[in-house]
Design a protein around this motif. Structure first.
Motif, mmCIF file in Angstrom:
data_model
loop_
_atom_site.group_PDB
_atom_site.id
_atom_site.type_symbol
_atom_site.label_atom_id
_atom_site.label_comp_id
_atom_site.label_asym_id
_atom_site.label_seq_id
_atom_site.Cartn_x
_atom_site.Cartn_y
_atom_site.Cartn_z
ATOM 1 N N ILE A 152 0.841 -1.202 0.000
ATOM 2 C CA ILE A 152 0.000 0.000 0.000
ATOM 3 C C ILE A 152 0.873 1.247 0.000
ATOM 4 N N THR A 153 1.957 1.206 0.773
ATOM 5 C CA THR A 153 2.877 2.345 0.794
ATOM 6 C C THR A 153 3.505 2.559 -0.573
ATOM 7 N N ARG A 154 3.932 1.503 -1.219
ATOM 8 C CA ARG A 154 4.558 1.629 -2.541
ATOM 9 C C ARG A 154 3.563 2.169 -3.574
ATOM 10 N N GLN A 155 2.329 1.778 -3.448
ATOM 11 C CA GLN A 155 1.313 2.298 -4.354
ATOM 12 C C GLN A 155 1.147 3.804 -4.152
ATOM 13 N N PHE A 156 1.147 4.233 -2.900
ATOM 14 C CA PHE A 156 1.064 5.656 -2.566
ATOM 15 C C PHE A 156 2.269 6.395 -3.142
ATOM 16 N N GLN A 157 3.452 5.825 -2.953
ATOM 17 C CA GLN A 157 4.680 6.457 -3.450
ATOM 18 C C GLN A 157 4.663 6.612 -4.968
ATOM 19 N N ARG A 158 4.258 5.566 -5.673
ATOM 20 C CA ARG A 158 4.249 5.634 -7.139
ATOM 21 C C ARG A 158 3.249 6.656 -7.655
ATOM 22 N N ARG A 159 2.226 6.915 -6.872
ATOM 23 C CA ARG A 159 1.213 7.883 -7.301
ATOM 24 C C ARG A 159 1.668 9.321 -7.089
ATOM 25 N N TYR A 160 2.372 9.581 -5.988
ATOM 26 C CA TYR A 160 2.666 10.965 -5.609
ATOM 27 C C TYR A 160 4.147 11.342 -5.654
ATOM 28 N N VAL A 161 5.046 10.394 -5.460
ATOM 29 C CA VAL A 161 6.476 10.722 -5.348
ATOM 30 C C VAL A 161 7.234 9.969 -6.435
ATOM 31 N N THR A 162 7.388 10.605 -7.575
ATOM 32 C CA THR A 162 8.018 9.953 -8.717
ATOM 33 C C THR A 162 9.484 10.323 -8.883
ATOM 34 N N ALA A 163 9.945 11.345 -8.172
ATOM 35 C CA ALA A 163 11.340 11.785 -8.289
ATOM 36 C C ALA A 163 11.968 11.869 -6.903
ATOM 37 N N TYR A 164 13.109 11.210 -6.734
ATOM 38 C CA TYR A 164 13.834 11.280 -5.459
ATOM 39 C C TYR A 164 15.214 10.652 -5.630
ATOM 40 N N GLY A 165 16.132 11.053 -4.761
ATOM 41 C CA GLY A 165 17.436 10.400 -4.706
ATOM 42 C C GLY A 165 18.622 11.241 -5.099
ATOM 43 N N ASP A 166 18.428 12.292 -5.922
ATOM 44 C CA ASP A 166 19.574 13.095 -6.382
ATOM 45 C C ASP A 166 19.218 14.575 -6.443
ATOM 46 N N ALA A 167 18.336 15.006 -5.576
ATOM 47 C CA ALA A 167 17.806 16.370 -5.676
ATOM 48 C C ALA A 167 18.794 17.442 -5.228
ATOM 49 N N ALA A 168 19.646 17.142 -4.252
ATOM 50 C CA ALA A 168 20.597 18.155 -3.786
ATOM 51 C C ALA A 168 21.573 18.525 -4.900
ATOM 52 N N GLN A 169 22.119 17.526 -5.572
ATOM 53 C CA GLN A 169 23.059 17.803 -6.660
ATOM 54 C C GLN A 169 22.376 18.541 -7.794
ATOM 55 N N GLN A 170 21.179 18.119 -8.144
ATOM 56 C CA GLN A 170 20.459 18.805 -9.220
ATOM 57 C C GLN A 170 20.102 20.232 -8.830
ATOM 58 N N SER A 171 19.856 20.470 -7.547
ATOM 59 C CA SER A 171 19.526 21.826 -7.080
ATOM 60 C C SER A 171 20.710 22.767 -7.239
ATOM 61 N N ILE A 172 21.899 22.308 -6.859
ATOM 62 C CA ILE A 172 23.049 23.213 -6.985
ATOM 63 C C ILE A 172 23.430 23.393 -8.452
ATOM 64 N N ASP A 173 23.121 22.405 -9.280
ATOM 65 C CA ASP A 173 23.321 22.588 -10.725
ATOM 66 C C ASP A 173 22.374 23.676 -11.249
ATOM 67 N N ILE A 174 21.135 23.678 -10.769
ATOM 68 C CA ILE A 174 20.160 24.693 -11.175
ATOM 69 C C ILE A 174 20.643 26.087 -10.755
ATOM 70 N N ILE A 175 21.128 26.186 -9.532
ATOM 71 C CA ILE A 175 21.618 27.480 -9.031
ATOM 72 C C ILE A 175 22.836 27.936 -9.832
ATOM 73 N N HIS A 176 23.755 27.012 -10.082
ATOM 74 C CA HIS A 176 24.951 27.364 -10.838
ATOM 75 C C HIS A 176 24.593 27.852 -12.226
ATOM 76 N N GLU A 177 23.690 27.160 -12.875
ATOM 77 C CA GLU A 177 23.279 27.558 -14.218
ATOM 78 C C GLU A 177 22.615 28.930 -14.205
ATOM 79 N N ALA A 178 21.871 29.229 -13.150
ATOM 80 C CA ALA A 178 21.135 30.487 -13.086
ATOM 81 C C ALA A 178 22.014 31.690 -12.791
ATOM 82 N N ILE A 179 23.054 31.515 -11.983
ATOM 83 C CA ILE A 179 23.784 32.705 -11.512
ATOM 84 C C ILE A 179 25.262 32.739 -11.893
ATOM 85 N N LEU A 180 25.846 31.599 -12.244
ATOM 86 C CA LEU A 180 27.296 31.586 -12.435
ATOM 87 C C LEU A 180 27.728 31.233 -13.848
ATOM 88 N N THR A 181 26.776 31.018 -14.745
ATOM 89 C CA THR A 181 27.142 30.673 -16.120
ATOM 90 C C THR A 181 26.736 31.780 -17.082
#
Length: 392
Positions: free
Chosen positions: A363-392
């Motif tokens: 039941i938990t996995r069904q809930f996760q697949r419905r609402y949480v499709t992205a996870y695991g590498d968000a911190a790295q992707q966040s700093i890439d977003i910031i770098h692209e926005a302000i330092l490139t």
């Protein structure tokens, strides 16, 4: 009048808030004329300066390991700066002249709520990254039921810049509730949850040892959200669920221990005293530690369900006040239709007794697949977003 009483007066009085909003916004706008932008300044805030935690912390720690940000000035905003030690960077006290000056100068704001303190202003040349603090069951922003006493920005709630999402559900809800264009969202997950996605049994065991929890028993985490309409005489939010932990211990104590975690908005809880069965961890600094250490979650209308689902462990709902909460606050969906739920203490205890916490919950996995499709590498992707926005 104490600062807390003054804050509550502003938050829950339309008249006081209107005066605060217009005078405060005008004052910060005037200050903006006299500050100079700093292209290397990045400011972090978590839950309005209450904590050093959550996704802003995960992003900050990722920046510390990234040479692209070596020349940046990193500043954390806290209500009580002396209570925190940073591995690197500076601190500034919330609601001071230095705080507003720092925000106006900053090239980047990173927050999981809002930097604005109920006002309206922008920085001189600021890129905003908002991680928010969880997916929504209860209504947010301008979706909140009319007449609700929850604090909100005057006029339309709006989040500028980039906002993170765990799935398409977040995009649909938050784009409407915060009047944020769909194209501003990045469906990469929440940085705070990277750790949950990559946790090991060894990590769980280490946290249990740190919390002095029995290795012979399963761990229940009970983490209810707050009810902004339930207040004491001083306008502080309180929490009084119909629970008798002595009964819980009689029924569950042979096989379980319990961690009780109240929401940070709650000023007064049930007066829980630590025993061999129950431990009050409301002040414990890391919610992720509690998620990792536990084997079963009980909550109600809290976003913790979405985070906890990443690990696939069983989740139960204790919704003793569902009708009242739905009327007062409003919800996007009926959580009772998504997860095993109980509306009485007796039914909840029966649910716990019937739950097999030794195996992954489908039941938990069904809930996760419905609402949480992205996870695991968000911190790295966040700093890439910031770098692209302000330092490139």
């Amino acid at each position: 009048m104490s600062k807390l009483s003054l804050i509550n007066r502003v938050k829950y009085s339309r008249t006081f808030y209107t005066l605060y909003y217009y005078i405060g916004s005008w004052a910060v706008g005037l200050l903006k004329l006299f500050v100079k932008a700093d292209d290397k300044l990045i400011v972090f805030s978590c839950f309005g300066g209450r904590k050093y935690d959550d996704s802003p912390k995960a992003i900050y720690e990722a920046m510390l390991q990234d040479a692209r940000f070596a020349g940046c000035r990193l500043v954390w905003a806290f209500m009580h700066p002396d209570g925190y030690q940073l591995p690197q960077g500076e601190k500034v006290k919330i609601d001071t002249l230095a705080y507003y000056k720092t925000l106006l100068q900053a090239r980047v704001w990173v927050t999981n709520s809002s930097m604005l303190r109920g006002l309206y202003f922008t920085g001189k040349h600021t890129f905003q990254l908002n991680t928010w603090h969880g997916s929504a069951i209860k209504r947010m922003g301008d979706d909140i039921n009319s007449g609700n006493t929850s604090f909100g920005i005057k006029g339309k709630s709006k989040i500028k810049g980039v906002m993170l999402a765990q799935g398409q559900y977040d995009v649909e809800v938050f784009s409407r509730a915060f009047h944020t264009p769909v194209e501003n969202f990045r469906v990469i997950g929440l940085p705070r949850n990277d750790e949950l996605a990559h946790a090991t049994k060894e990590r769980q065991a280490a946290i249990k040892q740190k919390l002095v929890l029995s290795t012979e028993k399963k761990v229940i985490l009970y983490a209810p959200t707050f009810r902004e309409y339930d207040k004491d005489g001083g306008k502080n939010v309180v929490l009084t669920p119909p629970i008798n932990f002595r009964l819980w211990q009689e029924r569950l104590g042979m096989n379980y221990v319990l961690l009780f975690r109240a929401h940070y908005e709650v000023a007064r809880v049930m007066g829980v005293e630590d025993t061999d069965f129950v431990k009050d961890v409301s002040a414990y600094p890391s919610l992720n530690d509690l998620i990792l250490a536990s084997d079963l979650l009980i909550s109600d209308y809290s976003s913790i369900f979405f985070d906890y689902a990443i690990q696939g462990k069983p989740m139960l709902c204790y919704v003793y006040d569902y009708d009242k909460y739905a009327e007062k606050r409003g919800m996007y969906f009926d959580i009772r239709q998504q997860l095993p739920s109980a509306e009485s203490e007796e039914d909840l205890l029966k649910l716990i007794e019937q739950t097999d916490v030794s195996t992954e919950s489908g039941i938990t996995r069904q809930f996760q697949r419905r609402y949480v499709t992205a996870y695991g590498d968000a911190a790295q992707q966040s700093i890439d977003i910031i770098h692209e926005a302000i330092l490139t």
